[in-house]
Motif scaffolding. Structure first.
Motif, PDB file in Angstrom:
ATOM      1  N   LEU A  93      38.917  54.978  61.020  1.00  0.00           N
ATOM      2  CA  LEU A  93      38.119  56.023  60.381  1.00  0.00           C
ATOM      3  C   LEU A  93      38.922  56.594  59.227  1.00  0.00           C
ATOM      4  CD1 LEU A  93      35.434  57.609  60.715  1.00  0.00           C
ATOM      5  CD2 LEU A  93      36.729  59.288  62.046  1.00  0.00           C
ATOM      6  N   LEU A 110      41.517  65.549  65.803  1.00  0.00           N
ATOM      7  CA  LEU A 110      41.737  64.104  65.947  1.00  0.00           C
ATOM      8  C   LEU A 110      42.250  63.753  67.343  1.00  0.00           C
ATOM      9  CD1 LEU A 110      43.301  63.137  62.490  1.00  0.00           C
ATOM     10  CD2 LEU A 110      40.899  63.246  63.185  1.00  0.00           C
ATOM     11  N   PHE A 113      39.218  63.667  69.638  1.00  0.00           N
ATOM     12  CA  PHE A 113      38.380  62.493  69.399  1.00  0.00           C
ATOM     13  C   PHE A 113      39.061  61.223  69.905  1.00  0.00           C
ATOM     14  CE2 PHE A 113      36.478  59.173  66.650  1.00  0.00           C
ATOM     15  CZ  PHE A 113      35.140  59.379  66.966  1.00  0.00           C
ATOM     16  N   LYS A 114      40.362  61.143  69.702  1.00  0.00           N
ATOM     17  CA  LYS A 114      41.122  59.977  70.157  1.00  0.00           C
ATOM     18  C   LYS A 114      41.107  59.872  71.680  1.00  0.00           C
ATOM     19  CE  LYS A 114      44.319  56.656  69.435  1.00  0.00           C
ATOM     20  NZ  LYS A 114      44.078  55.433  68.652  1.00  0.00           N
ATOM     21  N   TYR A 117      37.702  58.473  72.381  1.00  0.00           N
ATOM     22  CA  TYR A 117      37.515  57.117  71.850  1.00  0.00           C
ATOM     23  C   TYR A 117      38.890  56.520  71.535  1.00  0.00           C
ATOM     24  CZ  TYR A 117      32.717  58.790  71.282  1.00  0.00           C
ATOM     25  OH  TYR A 117      31.460  59.308  71.499  1.00  0.00           O
ATOM     26  N   PHE A 122      43.096  56.238  62.641  1.00  0.00           N
ATOM     27  CA  PHE A 122      42.767  57.109  61.523  1.00  0.00           C
ATOM     28  C   PHE A 122      43.606  56.763  60.296  1.00  0.00           C
ATOM     29  CE2 PHE A 122      42.334  59.633  65.445  1.00  0.00           C
ATOM     30  CZ  PHE A 122      40.968  59.884  65.403  1.00  0.00           C
ATOM     31  N   PHE A 277      31.942  60.352  65.257  1.00  0.00           N
ATOM     32  CA  PHE A 277      32.843  61.403  64.782  1.00  0.00           C
ATOM     33  C   PHE A 277      32.054  62.601  64.263  1.00  0.00           C
ATOM     34  CE2 PHE A 277      35.729  63.399  61.682  1.00  0.00           C
ATOM     35  CZ  PHE A 277      36.834  63.608  62.499  1.00  0.00           C
TER      36      PHE A 277
END
Length: 292
Positions: A93, A110, A113-114, A117, A122, A277
């Motif tokens: 991303l 981040l 989100f990590k 997923y 990134f 995201f």
């Protein structure tokens, strides 16, 4: 030609120097020269010639070099599309964010989100909001976070807004502000314009700038230690006790706000990684994230 060959042409055209290009790409000069020779043999042309003043491109070489950005963009889009054909959320991303957002919110965002997923990576660019705007517009990044409104015409989402305030270690009278030491910091041009406009509407003389610092965080530390006052977004100082804050307002008495937006192109939502995201960000409580 390999992907790296197009990158070599792009960087060499920017640098006009074999040594600097090799250093930028972390390859040896002989390896770089060998790759250029292979490209010349593939196309049957001379790409560059070297002089004591650097590298000069032939007309054919200049055409290839100028085409490299388009080729790299197309190759990247192909790879992203192939990756996205899998229903899972994976891949790289590409993000851009202002320094303020990067320092205080993006790492936690981040990380969250990590965790959800784990197969996502990134690639982040941190720069001024106006540059992030251009990066999103040109699709050099998927999503941008900006602290100023530059008139984005595609998809945008307001993340949060915060009043701009005068912060000082000791209580101050606004009438005396032009005589007091002010600590300035580098910020986005639209934010600076807002503050300058407020100043002109309220004072007939310029501020007394005692310090010019590089970052908002540096300005905050100077203010906390009683070295002057600063005019800054309020969230950065809200949780600091014993610091005096005055919200600045326009002529109608409305607080002057700094808004932070998420920008993206609508068609990119077809990519699983971008869609996931954007959905994740829209469900975040950013003031709470800032204080956590």
């Amino acid at each position: 030609m390999e992907d790296r060959d197009w990158l070599i042409l792009q960087v060499l055209y920017e640098q006009k120097n074999i040594t600097k290009t090799a250093q930028a790409l972390f390859i040896s000069q002989p390896a770089l020269t060998a790759r250029l020779r292979n490209i010349e043999e593939e196309f049957g042309i001379k790409i560059v010639y070297r002089t004591s003043k650097g590298v000069h491109f032939t007309p054919q070489g200049e055409y290839l070099a100028k085409s490299s950005a388009d080729m790299l963009f197309t190759l990247r889009k192909i790879k992203e599309h192939v990756t996205d054909m899998n229903s899972s959320v994976a891949g790289t991303l590409r993000l851009g964010a202002s320094s303020y957002f990067t320092m205080y919110m993006l790492p936690k965002l981040l990380k969250g989100f990590k965790q959800e997923y784990p197969h996502v990576e990134f690639k982040l660019t941190t720069t001024w909001s106006r540059d992030i705007f251009n990066l999103v517009h040109n699709q050099d990044i998927h999503i941008g976070f900006v602290s100023s409104d530059y008139g984005w015409q595609s998809q945008r989402h307001l993340l949060f807004e915060e009043p701009i305030c005068i912060a000082s270690a000791s209580e101050i009278n606004l009438k005396n502000l032009p005589k007091l030491p002010r600590i300035n910091y580098q910020t986005d041009s639209l934010i600076k314009a807002q503050i300058d406009k407020w100043w002109r509407e309220n004072f007939s003389e310029p501020p007394s700038i005692s310090m010019e610092v590089d970052k908002l965080s540096t300005c905050k530390e100077m203010v906390v230690n009683g070295l002057g006052y600063g005019i800054m977004p309020s969230m950065i100082v809200n949780n600091i006790e014993n610091l005096h804050k005055i919200i600045i307002t326009d002529k109608e008495g409305n607080p002057i706000l700094r808004r932070t937006w998420m920008l993206y192109h609508e068609d990119l939502l077809e990519m699983n990684i971008v869609s996931a995201f954007v959905h994740f960000v829209k469900n975040m409580d950013f003031p709470k994230l800032f204080l956590s």
